[in-house]
Design an enzyme around this catalytic site. Structure first.
Site, PDB file in Angstrom:
ATOM      1  N   ASP A  17     -11.818 -13.511  -7.505  1.00  0.00           N
ATOM      2  CA  ASP A  17     -12.892 -12.542  -6.924  1.00  0.00           C
ATOM      3  C   ASP A  17     -12.312 -11.055  -7.294  1.00  0.00           C
ATOM      4  O   ASP A  17     -13.278 -10.415  -7.459  1.00  0.00           O
ATOM      5  CB  ASP A  17     -12.982 -12.830  -5.425  1.00  0.00           C
ATOM      6  CG  ASP A  17     -11.716 -12.860  -4.963  1.00  0.00           C
ATOM      7  OD1 ASP A  17     -10.817 -13.211  -5.429  1.00  0.00           O
ATOM      8  OD2 ASP A  17     -11.405 -12.295  -3.893  1.00  0.00           O
ATOM      9  N   ASP A  73     -17.565 -20.343 -15.894  1.00  0.00           N
ATOM     10  CA  ASP A  73     -18.804 -20.412 -15.875  1.00  0.00           C
ATOM     11  C   ASP A  73     -19.826 -19.059 -15.416  1.00  0.00           C
ATOM     12  O   ASP A  73     -20.365 -18.363 -16.006  1.00  0.00           O
ATOM     13  CB  ASP A  73     -19.227 -21.683 -15.052  1.00  0.00           C
ATOM     14  CG  ASP A  73     -20.646 -22.068 -15.124  1.00  0.00           C
ATOM     15  OD1 ASP A  73     -21.249 -21.353 -16.158  1.00  0.00           O
ATOM     16  OD2 ASP A  73     -21.475 -22.844 -14.532  1.00  0.00           O
ATOM     17  N   LYS A 108      -7.823 -18.977  -8.673  1.00  0.00           N
ATOM     18  CA  LYS A 108      -7.969 -18.691  -7.238  1.00  0.00           C
ATOM     19  C   LYS A 108      -6.810 -19.361  -6.850  1.00  0.00           C
ATOM     20  O   LYS A 108      -6.847 -19.949  -5.669  1.00  0.00           O
ATOM     21  CB  LYS A 108      -9.175 -19.258  -6.883  1.00  0.00           C
ATOM     22  CG  LYS A 108      -9.435 -18.783  -5.435  1.00  0.00           C
ATOM     23  CD  LYS A 108      -9.718 -17.616  -5.254  1.00  0.00           C
ATOM     24  CE  LYS A 108     -10.158 -17.314  -3.655  1.00  0.00           C
ATOM     25  NZ  LYS A 108     -10.273 -15.868  -3.161  1.00  0.00           N
ATOM     26  N   TYR A 110     -16.360 -29.405 -12.807  1.00  0.00           N
ATOM     27  CA  TYR A 110     -17.304 -29.816 -13.738  1.00  0.00           C
ATOM     28  C   TYR A 110     -17.218 -31.276 -14.196  1.00  0.00           C
ATOM     29  O   TYR A 110     -17.722 -31.834 -15.129  1.00  0.00           O
ATOM     30  CB  TYR A 110     -17.493 -28.934 -14.845  1.00  0.00           C
ATOM     31  CG  TYR A 110     -18.488 -27.841 -14.463  1.00  0.00           C
ATOM     32  CD1 TYR A 110     -19.627 -27.318 -15.398  1.00  0.00           C
ATOM     33  CD2 TYR A 110     -18.517 -27.161 -13.209  1.00  0.00           C
ATOM     34  CE1 TYR A 110     -20.422 -26.457 -15.034  1.00  0.00           C
ATOM     35  CE2 TYR A 110     -19.350 -26.224 -12.863  1.00  0.00           C
ATOM     36  CZ  TYR A 110     -20.376 -25.969 -13.967  1.00  0.00           C
ATOM     37  OH  TYR A 110     -21.402 -24.697 -13.493  1.00  0.00           O
TER      38      TYR A 110
END
Length: 417
Positions: free
Chosen positions: A284, A308, A230, A164
Site C-alpha cells: 500500500d 496485477d 504485504k 491467482y
C-alpha cells in the site's frame, strides 16, 4: 521433417526460418527465427498485422536485410474454435515450447472452450511464471501525473501462485465446510458462511521470479530491484516472499548487489559503482511511491495479486493500457502480448491503438537481443506521438492532434524510425 522433434497433430510446420535454441543455458537466436503468433480476437484482426509490419520494417532498417522475423500463425480463441473446435489446440502449446518465443493479440475465452481463461491456460500449461510489464511515458500522451517522464519501471509479477492459483471453495459446500473445520482444529476461527481461498507462496516460485528480475536489472543497467509485499500482515506468505528474495540476492548475486540498508550503514548513502540496490516496500505504501517518487524505482518484483493491480495502476499513471506492453515467460519460453482486451465493437474498423502490441514487439526484439531494431520502433513511436499523429483514444484527449487509423498510425511509426 524440416524441424526435427516438432510433433504437430493439426498444424502444418513452417516452410522457412530457423529455431531458437539454448546451449549451455544461453539462448542462441538465428538470423531468421520462426515467431509463432496468435492474431487474437476482436481487434486482433486490426492490431496484429500493424505490429508485424512495424517490426518487419524496423528489423530490415536495422540490419539491411541480413535478419528477418519469420512469422508463423498458430491459433487460440474464437479463430481456433472455428477451425478446430477447441479454444487452444495442443499444437499451439507445442509450437511455443519448440520455437521458444511468440506473440499474441488479445483473447476472449469462447463459451464452451474448456478453459476459465485462455491467458491463464497459456501461463499454466507452459509454466510461464513471470508476467513482465515495462511501464514508461511517451511524450505527448495525456497523463494524470505532473511528471510522468519520471516513470520508467519494469514489473515482474509472479504468475502461478498467490490467490491467482485459483484454490478456493464456495460458501456452503461440503469442501468449504471441511476446510473451515480443519482451520478450527488448527486454532483459527472462520465464520460458517465463508467462501474459502488459499494463498500459496513458495520459496521455489519466489526465487525464480526474483532471480529473473535481478538478472534483468543487471543486463539492462537498472539501478534497483524492489520487493513489493504485504509482509507486515501476512508474514509467512508475503513476508516470506521478501525474506526469500533478499536471501536469493545475497546468495546468488552477492558481488553484484547491495541492500538499501547496507548503502546507508556501510557506504554513507552512496551506492557502490556497478551494483544493483535490493530494497522492499509494503504494497500500500508503494502505491504512494509510484505517484510521488517514481524516479526512485526501476524494477519491481512482487507476488501475483500485488503485481496485477500495481502494473495497471502504473500504466494508468502514464496514460493507460493502450501503450502498456507485456510478456509471460520462464527461463526458456517467452510469450509476448497486448495487455488490453479484445474491444469487439471496434473489430475490423481499423480504428484502435496498436501501441500496446507494438511495444510488446519491442520487448520481444530486446529479448532476442535485437536492440537496434527495438530502438528504431521506440523512436518511431515517440516521433508519431510527439507529432500528434495518433489514434482516436489519444486524439480525443489532446488538442490539435491528428486522428488517424490503426494502420496509418503504424505507417507514421515506420516513417519516423
Amino acid at each position: 521433417m524440416r524441424f526435427e522433434g516438432l510433433e504437430l497433430e493439426r498444424y502444418r510446420e513452417p516452410q522457412e526460418g530457423s529455431r531458437i535454441v539454448f546451449r549451455d543455458g544461453k539462448m542462441e537466436v538465428p538470423d531468421d527465427p520462426v515467431i509463432p503468433y496468435v492474431e487474437g480476437d476482436g481487434i486482433g484482426v486490426d492490431i496484429t498485422p500493424v505490429m508485424k509490419r512495424v517490426l518487419d520494417r524496423a528489423v530490415h532498417k536495422a540490419y539491411g536485410g541480413k535478419r528477418r522475423l519469420v512469422w508463423w500463425e498458430i491459433y487460440a480463441g474464437q479463430k481456433a474454435m472455428d477451425l478446430f473446435g477447441t479454444a487452444i489446440p495442443k499444437d499451439s502449446f507445442t509450437a511455443l515450447r519448440y520455437f521458444r518465443v511468440g506473440i499474441k493479440g488479445p483473447l476472449t475465452t469462447p463459451v464452451g472452450g474448456g478453459f476459465r481463461s485462455l491467458n491463464v491456460a497459456f501461463r499454466q500449461e507452459l509454466d510461464l511464471f513471470a508476467c513482465v510489464r515495462p511501464v514508461r511515458w511517451f511524450d505527448g500522451v495525456p497523463a494524470p501525473l505532473k511528471r510522468p517522464q519520471d516513470v520508467d519501471m519494469v514489473v515482474f509479477r509472479e504468475n502461478t501462485e498467490d490467490l491467482y492459483a485459483g484454490i478456493e471453495w464456495e460458501m456452503g459446500t461440503e469442501e468449504a465446510g471441511k476446510v473451515i473445520r480443519f482451520l478450527r482444529d488448527m486454532g483459527k476461527e472462520v465464520r460458517e458462511d465463508s467462501g474459502i481461498g488459499i494463498k500459496p507462496i513458495s520459496k521455489t516460485g519466489t526465487e525464480r521470479l526474483v532471480r529473473m528480475a535481478i538478472r534483468y536489472a543487471l543486463d539492462n543497467k537498472r539501478k534497483s530491484v524492489t520487493l513489493v509485499h504485504k509482509g507486515n500482515i501476512m508474514k509467512f506468505t508475503e513476508g516470506a516472499f521478501m525474506k526469500w528474495g533478499y536471501e536469493l540476492a545475497k546468495r546468488e548475486f552477492g558481488d553484484l548487489t547491495v541492500t538499501e540498508q547496507e548503502v546507508m550503514e556501510l557506504h554513507q548513502g552512496v551506492v557502490p559503482e556497478g551494483k544493483v540496490v535490493i530494497k522492499d516496500r509494503i504494497a500500500d505504501a508503494m502505491f504512494q511511491q509510484i505517484l510521488l517518487r517514481p524516479s526512485e524505482y526501476h524494477v519491481l518484483a512482487m507476488p501475483n495479486l500485488n503485481g496485477d493491480y500495481m502494473s495497471d495502476a502504473l500504466a494508468a499513471s502514464v496514460g493507460g493500457l493502450g501503450l502498456a506492453p507485456g510478456a509471460n515467460m520462464n527461463d526458456q519460453v517467452a510469450f509476448f502480448e497486448a495487455t488490453h482486451g479484445t474491444a469487439p465493437k471496434y473489430a475490423g474498423q481499423d480504428k484502435v491503438n496498436p501501441g500496446s502490441l507494438i511495444l510488446s514487439g519491442v520487448l520481444m526484439l530486446e529479448h532476442l537481443g535485437w536492440r537496434e531494431a527495438a530502438e528504431l520502433v521506440v523512436r518511431g513511436m515517440e516521433g508519431a506521438i510527439r507529432d500528434g499523429i495518433v489514434t482516436y483514444d489519444l486524439a480525443r484527449q489532446r488538442e490539435g492532434a491528428k486522428e488517424v487509423s490503426c494502420s496509418a498510425f503504424g505507417e507514421a511509426v515506420c516513417e519516423r524510425m
